[in-house]
Design a protein around this motif. Structure first.
Motif, PDB file in Angstrom:
ATOM      1  N   ASN A 177      -7.211   1.102   1.772  1.00 53.02           N
ATOM      2  CA  ASN A 177      -7.837   1.582   3.015  1.00 53.02           C
ATOM      3  C   ASN A 177      -9.187   0.909   3.259  1.00 53.02           C
ATOM      4  N   LYS A 178      -9.975   0.751   2.214  1.00 53.49           N
ATOM      5  CA  LYS A 178     -11.309   0.150   2.352  1.00 53.49           C
ATOM      6  C   LYS A 178     -11.226  -1.259   2.940  1.00 53.49           C
ATOM      7  N   TYR A 179     -10.216  -2.016   2.512  1.00 52.68           N
ATOM      8  CA  TYR A 179     -10.073  -3.393   2.977  1.00 52.68           C
ATOM      9  C   TYR A 179      -9.022  -3.527   4.080  1.00 52.68           C
ATOM     10  N   ASN A 180      -8.606  -2.386   4.622  1.00 55.11           N
ATOM     11  CA  ASN A 180      -7.628  -2.365   5.705  1.00 55.11           C
ATOM     12  C   ASN A 180      -6.420  -3.231   5.346  1.00 55.11           C
ATOM     13  N   ALA A 181      -5.952  -3.087   4.114  1.00 53.70           N
ATOM     14  CA  ALA A 181      -4.888  -3.939   3.588  1.00 53.70           C
ATOM     15  C   ALA A 181      -3.569  -3.196   3.512  1.00 53.70           C
ATOM     16  N   ASP A 182      -2.511  -3.973   3.622  1.00 50.88           N
ATOM     17  CA  ASP A 182      -1.168  -3.430   3.468  1.00 50.88           C
ATOM     18  C   ASP A 182      -0.471  -3.988   2.238  1.00 50.88           C
ATOM     19  N   TYR A 183      -0.942  -5.131   1.765  1.00 53.11           N
ATOM     20  CA  TYR A 183      -0.351  -5.780   0.601  1.00 53.11           C
ATOM     21  C   TYR A 183      -1.453  -6.287  -0.317  1.00 53.11           C
ATOM     22  N   CYS A 184      -1.083  -6.402  -1.582  1.00 53.44           N
ATOM     23  CA  CYS A 184      -1.973  -7.007  -2.562  1.00 53.44           C
ATOM     24  C   CYS A 184      -1.148  -8.012  -3.360  1.00 53.44           C
ATOM     25  N   PHE A 185      -1.595  -9.257  -3.365  1.00 53.52           N
ATOM     26  CA  PHE A 185      -0.891 -10.323  -4.058  1.00 53.52           C
ATOM     27  C   PHE A 185      -1.652 -10.705  -5.319  1.00 53.52           C
ATOM     28  N   PRO A 186      -0.943 -10.781  -6.455  1.00 57.83           N
ATOM     29  CA  PRO A 186      -1.605 -11.240  -7.682  1.00 57.83           C
ATOM     30  C   PRO A 186      -1.712 -12.763  -7.674  1.00 57.83           C
ATOM     31  N   LEU A 187      -2.795 -13.266  -8.195  1.00 56.73           N
ATOM     32  CA  LEU A 187      -2.946 -14.706  -8.391  1.00 56.73           C
ATOM     33  C   LEU A 187      -2.834 -14.929  -9.902  1.00 56.73           C
ATOM     34  N   LEU A 188      -1.688 -15.446 -10.298  1.00 52.21           N
ATOM     35  CA  LEU A 188      -1.362 -15.579 -11.713  1.00 52.21           C
ATOM     36  C   LEU A 188      -1.424 -17.032 -12.161  1.00 52.21           C
TER      37      LEU A 188
ATOM     38  N   ILE B  82      -5.447 -10.840  -4.027  1.00 50.48           N
ATOM     39  CA  ILE B  82      -5.834 -10.940  -2.620  1.00 50.48           C
ATOM     40  C   ILE B  82      -5.216  -9.777  -1.862  1.00 50.48           C
ATOM     41  N   PHE B  83      -6.047  -9.131  -1.038  1.00 55.05           N
ATOM     42  CA  PHE B  83      -5.550  -8.099  -0.132  1.00 55.05           C
ATOM     43  C   PHE B  83      -5.191  -8.766   1.197  1.00 55.05           C
ATOM     44  N   ILE B  84      -4.054  -8.390   1.748  1.00 60.09           N
ATOM     45  CA  ILE B  84      -3.597  -8.922   3.035  1.00 60.09           C
ATOM     46  C   ILE B  84      -3.267  -7.746   3.948  1.00 60.09           C
ATOM     47  N   SER B  85      -3.687  -7.857   5.210  1.00 62.94           N
ATOM     48  CA  SER B  85      -3.380  -6.797   6.176  1.00 62.94           C
ATOM     49  C   SER B  85      -2.201  -7.215   7.059  1.00 62.94           C
ATOM     50  N   LYS B  86      -1.789  -6.312   7.921  1.00 61.10           N
ATOM     51  CA  LYS B  86      -0.754  -6.629   8.906  1.00 61.10           C
ATOM     52  C   LYS B  86      -1.316  -7.663   9.873  1.00 61.10           C
TER      53      LYS B  86
ATOM     54  N   SER C  68       0.831  -1.201   0.000  1.00 61.26           N
ATOM     55  CA  SER C  68       0.000   0.000   0.000  1.00 61.26           C
ATOM     56  C   SER C  68       0.868   1.255   0.000  1.00 61.26           C
ATOM     57  N   LYS C  69       2.070   1.136   0.525  1.00 60.33           N
ATOM     58  CA  LYS C  69       2.986   2.280   0.594  1.00 60.33           C
ATOM     59  C   LYS C  69       3.573   2.644  -0.763  1.00 60.33           C
ATOM     60  N   SER C  70       3.453   1.754  -1.725  1.00 61.47           N
ATOM     61  CA  SER C  70       4.055   2.010  -3.038  1.00 61.47           C
ATOM     62  C   SER C  70       3.138   2.808  -3.970  1.00 61.47           C
ATOM     63  N   PHE C  71       1.938   3.186  -3.480  1.00 63.95           N
ATOM     64  CA  PHE C  71       0.993   3.896  -4.333  1.00 63.95           C
ATOM     65  C   PHE C  71       0.806   5.334  -3.888  1.00 63.95           C
ATOM     66  N   SER C  72       0.768   6.209  -4.875  1.00 59.66           N
ATOM     67  CA  SER C  72       0.406   7.598  -4.600  1.00 59.66           C
ATOM     68  C   SER C  72      -0.927   7.908  -5.282  1.00 59.66           C
ATOM     69  N   GLU C  73      -1.375   6.998  -6.127  1.00 55.67           N
ATOM     70  CA  GLU C  73      -2.597   7.174  -6.902  1.00 55.67           C
ATOM     71  C   GLU C  73      -3.807   6.931  -5.985  1.00 55.67           C
ATOM     72  N   GLU C  74      -4.756   7.855  -6.008  1.00 56.31           N
ATOM     73  CA  GLU C  74      -5.856   7.897  -5.043  1.00 56.31           C
ATOM     74  C   GLU C  74      -6.773   6.672  -5.059  1.00 56.31           C
ATOM     75  N   SER C  75      -7.166   6.182  -6.245  1.00 56.12           N
ATOM     76  CA  SER C  75      -8.127   5.068  -6.279  1.00 56.12           C
ATOM     77  C   SER C  75      -7.529   3.787  -5.690  1.00 56.12           C
ATOM     78  N   SER C  76      -6.233   3.590  -5.859  1.00 55.15           N
ATOM     79  CA  SER C  76      -5.580   2.409  -5.271  1.00 55.15           C
ATOM     80  C   SER C  76      -5.463   2.561  -3.765  1.00 55.15           C
TER      81      SER C  76
END
Length: 160
Positions: free
Chosen positions: A48-59, A68-72, A35-43
């Motif tokens: 914030n909506k999902y109280n997430a700190d990471y997003c993992f792609p399922l490829l 998948i969103f993952i929180s601390k 989440s810290k790597s984004f400055s773009e508002e919609s991301s």
């Protein structure tokens, strides 16, 4: 604009357009994003909506099938590098599993359609009785189209 579909489970389904910055980032990195790597508002709003700190792609085959969103941790400590590595491994397995599930579902639907077409063609070739053939075609079409009513209008009545 993200579209969320809720159900009775704790899983939320979020659909994002391919042009969404988060999707673009996941596709370009093929790795988790923070989440810290984004400055773009919609991301940022999504994290914030999902109280997430990471997003993992399922490829699967380098195609993004889900994310998948993952929180601390619940005690608000960061996820360790070992845990991130483990989550990356699981993400890659989940991507393949989800893709296989989607492919299986699509195969079943295709088989259902092919079976209905086969039944219709079998009826046409086995019987030249007009009324019987029309009933089978309507019945097969109803199955294919998943509708309870089909009206077929002939130019002239079938001869008995």
């Amino acid at each position: 604009m993200p579209k969320e579909i809720s159900d009775s489970s704790s899983i939320k389904q979020v659909y994002l357009p391919k042009k969404h910055p988060l999707i673009k980032e996941l596709l370009s990195k093929k790795d988790f994003v923070s989440s810290k790597s984004f400055s773009e508002e919609s991301s940022i709003k999504l994290f914030n909506k999902y109280n997430a700190d990471y997003c993992f792609p399922l490829l699967s085959n380098n195609n993004l099938v889900a994310f998948i969103f993952i929180s601390k941790h619940t005690n608000n400590t960061d996820i360790t590098k070992t845990e991130l590595s483990f989550l990356k491994s699981i993400s890659s397995l989940l991507g393949v599993a989800i893709n296989n599930s989607i492919s299986h579902y699509e195969s079943l639907r295709q088989a259902e359609k092919m079976n209905a077409l086969y039944e219709a063609s079998k009826a046409i070739s086995a019987s030249f009785e007009t009324e019987k053939t029309i009933n089978i075609i309507i019945s097969s079409s109803s199955i294919l189209l998943k509708t309870s009513h089909i009206i077929l209008s002939l130019r002239q009545s079938p001869k008995e």
